[in-house]
Design a protein around this motif. Sequence first.
Motif, PDB file in Angstrom:
ATOM      1  N   LEU A  13      14.477 -10.695 -32.205  1.00  0.00           N
ATOM      2  CA  LEU A  13      14.750 -10.954 -33.613  1.00  0.00           C
ATOM      3  C   LEU A  13      14.562  -9.701 -34.426  1.00  0.00           C
ATOM      4  O   LEU A  13      15.415  -9.307 -35.203  1.00  0.00           O
ATOM      5  N   VAL A  17      17.230  -7.659 -36.473  1.00  0.00           N
ATOM      6  CA  VAL A  17      17.137  -7.487 -37.922  1.00  0.00           C
ATOM      7  C   VAL A  17      17.305  -6.024 -38.263  1.00  0.00           C
ATOM      8  O   VAL A  17      18.056  -5.661 -39.153  1.00  0.00           O
ATOM      9  N   LYS A  24      23.354  -6.615 -43.555  1.00  0.00           N
ATOM     10  CA  LYS A  24      22.631  -7.688 -44.252  1.00  0.00           C
ATOM     11  C   LYS A  24      22.504  -8.968 -43.442  1.00  0.00           C
ATOM     12  O   LYS A  24      21.756  -9.844 -43.741  1.00  0.00           O
ATOM     13  N   GLN A  25      23.306  -9.131 -42.421  1.00  0.00           N
ATOM     14  CA  GLN A  25      23.284 -10.375 -41.677  1.00  0.00           C
ATOM     15  C   GLN A  25      23.018 -10.084 -40.222  1.00  0.00           C
ATOM     16  O   GLN A  25      23.643  -9.215 -39.635  1.00  0.00           O
ATOM     17  N   ALA A  26      22.095 -10.772 -39.661  1.00  0.00           N
ATOM     18  CA  ALA A  26      21.862 -10.599 -38.236  1.00  0.00           C
ATOM     19  C   ALA A  26      22.074 -11.940 -37.574  1.00  0.00           C
ATOM     20  O   ALA A  26      21.720 -12.981 -38.115  1.00  0.00           O
ATOM     21  N   THR A  27      22.672 -11.930 -36.434  1.00  0.00           N
ATOM     22  CA  THR A  27      22.929 -13.175 -35.745  1.00  0.00           C
ATOM     23  C   THR A  27      22.478 -13.023 -34.315  1.00  0.00           C
ATOM     24  O   THR A  27      22.652 -11.984 -33.719  1.00  0.00           O
ATOM     25  N   LYS A  28      21.872 -14.055 -33.794  1.00  0.00           N
ATOM     26  CA  LYS A  28      21.438 -13.937 -32.418  1.00  0.00           C
ATOM     27  C   LYS A  28      21.402 -15.287 -31.753  1.00  0.00           C
ATOM     28  O   LYS A  28      21.415 -16.324 -32.394  1.00  0.00           O
ATOM     29  N   GLN A  29      21.406 -15.224 -30.466  1.00  0.00           N
ATOM     30  CA  GLN A  29      21.367 -16.441 -29.685  1.00  0.00           C
ATOM     31  C   GLN A  29      20.022 -16.515 -29.010  1.00  0.00           C
ATOM     32  O   GLN A  29      19.495 -15.516 -28.558  1.00  0.00           O
ATOM     33  N   GLU A  30      19.521 -17.679 -28.929  1.00  0.00           N
ATOM     34  CA  GLU A  30      18.210 -17.811 -28.302  1.00  0.00           C
ATOM     35  C   GLU A  30      18.127 -19.185 -27.686  1.00  0.00           C
ATOM     36  O   GLU A  30      18.595 -20.162 -28.255  1.00  0.00           O
ATOM     37  N   GLU A  31      17.532 -19.260 -26.545  1.00  0.00           N
ATOM     38  CA  GLU A  31      17.300 -20.554 -25.924  1.00  0.00           C
ATOM     39  C   GLU A  31      16.238 -21.269 -26.742  1.00  0.00           C
ATOM     40  O   GLU A  31      15.230 -20.686 -27.089  1.00  0.00           O
ATOM     41  N   ILE A  32      16.472 -22.520 -27.019  1.00  0.00           N
ATOM     42  CA  ILE A  32      15.393 -23.269 -27.667  1.00  0.00           C
ATOM     43  C   ILE A  32      14.653 -24.034 -26.593  1.00  0.00           C
ATOM     44  O   ILE A  32      15.254 -24.534 -25.655  1.00  0.00           O
ATOM     45  N   ARG A  94       1.024  -8.285 -48.831  1.00  0.00           N
ATOM     46  CA  ARG A  94       2.087  -9.285 -48.905  1.00  0.00           C
ATOM     47  C   ARG A  94       1.701 -10.261 -50.006  1.00  0.00           C
ATOM     48  O   ARG A  94       0.592 -10.804 -49.996  1.00  0.00           O
ATOM     49  N   VAL A 136       6.848 -13.033 -50.359  1.00  0.00           N
ATOM     50  CA  VAL A 136       7.277 -14.164 -49.531  1.00  0.00           C
ATOM     51  C   VAL A 136       6.938 -15.453 -50.279  1.00  0.00           C
ATOM     52  O   VAL A 136       5.990 -15.485 -51.051  1.00  0.00           O
TER      53      VAL A 136
END
Lengths: 166, 246, 436
Positions: A13, A17, A24-32, A94, A136
């Motif tokens: 991730l 990122v 501005k956009q990150a996309t990823k695949q991940e096993e849940i 933060r 945040v």
Amino acid sequence: MKRNINLISGILLISLVLAGCAKKQATKQEEIVKPELTAEQPVTPPAEEKKPEVKIDFSTVYFGFDSYSIEETSVSLLTEAAKLLRSYPQVAVRLEGHCDERGTTEYNLALGEKRSVAVRDYLVNLGVERSRLATVSFGKEKPADLGHNEISWAKNRRVEFVVEKK
Amino acid sequence: MKKTILFLLCFPLLAGCGVKREYVRMRDQLDYLETSQKKMETQMTLMDSLLRAQTDITYQLNAEMRTRWGSLNERMMSMDQQYEDQQSRTMTQALPLGASKPDSKGIAPPAPPDKPKDNGSKPDPKQLYDTAYLDITRGNYDLAISGFREFLKLYPSSSLADNSQYWIGEGYYAQKKYQEALAEFQKVLALYPHQDKAAAAYYKSGLCYKELGQTPGARESWQTLIKNFPRSPEAGLAQDRIKELP
Amino acid sequence: MNNKKNFKHIFTGLSFLFLTSLVAAQTDVYLKLSTSERRPIELVVTSIQAQGKIPQETVARVKEIVDVLSDDLAFSLYFQLTEPPDSDPGYGFKKGQVLAGSWQLLGAKMLLIPELRSDKKQDHLKVRIYDLGVGRDIFAKEIIVDHSRGQAHRICDQIIKALTGENGVASTKIAFCQKNGQHKELSLLDYDGYNLQKLTALNTINLSPDWSPDGGKLAFISFQRNRTEIYSLDMKAWKLQAISQVEGLNTSPAWSPDGKKMALTLSRDGNAEIYLYTLDSRSLQRLTNSWAIDCSPGWSPNGRELVFTSDRPGSPQIYLMDADGSNLRRLTYQGNYNTSPVWSPKGDKIAFVSRINGFFQICAMNVTGDGYVQLTYEGDNEDPSWSPDGLHLAFSSNRTGSSQLWLMHWEGSGQKAVTNLGGALMPAWSPFLPIP
């Protein structure tokens, strides 16, 4: 095993990122991890931030209902916070924005963000570098006080300082 | 000889006296210097702390001022928004539907004298308008377009006339009929240039031009929009769109 | 001053409208809603007509399925169910023939006749809809009973399709956030609250589930990395995909009706604004630009407009705009806290949350700006979500103490809890799902 997956996915991730920052956009695949329907595992809270050795205490900033403006009573507190931050330039914080339970989830997420940004901007105006202040919002998801009355609500409409780096 | 010896013996003493005097003087001077340096140091610390305090105060004033100014500005903008909301509300709802708007500049077709309470032949204007608008939201665009045309035929001077004209354009745009849509949005601008749908009609005209591959037309629509309605939300959007143009 | 006066007038007008529409609503529930002008059909579900000798135990088990079907039909609003007399199971039949008069006496227009026969180890249930007016079956379907609730739901939807041409919601699902200690995980329910399935075990707070229009994916907010980010869960491939992880807020995902875009709330430009994210090209277009909070976008069924919450007038109110950001209009003027708008799939109404006398209530109004109605009155009520036929709303309510999921019809009647869990919130009613 699960932890490993979490770790790997976390690294994935983060790298994504970083890679996706410009776009501005990150996309990823991940096993849940398919949840077991039977046993309810005991919940472990997310890993706490490591407390810095230099003990620095910041006071929490409180807000009015549905409000994100800095109140008069918070001025001296924020001035102190800015002084601390200016004298410890290695410290980054933060700013976590929170809301009371009265209000809808998504609007409160935006409201919490507005609150943390209001505190950040105030500190920036007091001479603290913007890069040391992350924001945040947790909306109404993490109340400081679980009561259902004005005293509790007032305690929950807040921005907390969490020291990230020393 | 004895005298000489005595003198010689005394000399250091005498000389010593002179040296001592000199020494004392120097000590005094040193003392003085030291104290004055100390004084200066304390003064400098004082000055420094004063300066620091001043800086804090300046920062605080700065922060204070910016925050107050920000919230004042926000309050002003929210009052503006409330006024605008109320304005557009009165435009679309509170005005009697038959009444013509003050700023039509004579371009609008002359209003035929509305026959009051002609319940038999004319549908209720609000109902006619709402039905046509619901057809838009449901995607029944042709039905919606004919509904709004009917509305414009029956109530050309209604305060909802510009809205109807706008939605006709939108009905075509949604079907990707950009040429037809452009013509209808241009009608909004020609007939109701100062009313609440004008900014959106400029914006949509620009989008139509862009879809039709006519970049200059798009640019001109958006530039005119920014010039004529600089404070509208559409002006901000137009600025983004202009940047994207080739 | 003037504004206040106007407001009062409008309010009196509205409340009058509301009263009259309520009176009308009781008789013509779907007169306005259904494409054809029909009233709910008066239907009696008769006792199970056993063909031959069947053990009482089997009949009782099949009765459970018939009861599920009856509940579905009653909830659908297309039917008004009348109870047959309990005392006489043979009432209204003579040698297997329907005695129309004795049913019409009860006010029935149609009968649902469940017929049961058994061979070897299989039970066959035939569901007949008998029109008392024309004196014949207008629907008949035979199934081998598997005792699943899904079977009953499917028959209900088939009946509604056959009789009205509309899609029924009995086979739809509701995704929601289930409280688990400090965490909230996504779970799934049948629309009537049965068949709980856990979808995620991410050990964090997950919020705002939103269905892709084909029902294959759920977009949601997840705090996996201790901040808001948007993910999408592919429920067939069982894959999790990150959609938006930019700096600041990443909230309120809303899939466009064509499934190609997603409206989002981001604060990357310093302040919560609404953006349009095109999924294929991964391009981002900013739609709003104000110093105030803009959040919670919801799509019009044609995908050309958005409804959203904005606090630009100083308090959160509901606004409409075209899906390209132009043509902004304010919808709500009642009260000083209106959020969470959702556009009815029928296109005509927008439901939202309004703060009334210190409590949060579900309200609805016409997209044309009139017809304001308060739908809930007890406790705090949040997160309205329309059924795909636009006839019902799911929402969360804490009126019984903890937050649970509730359903009601579009005009506020028939409110019932469908969960009794440790805490359930943010229901997202699925679209019509392809029948497996």
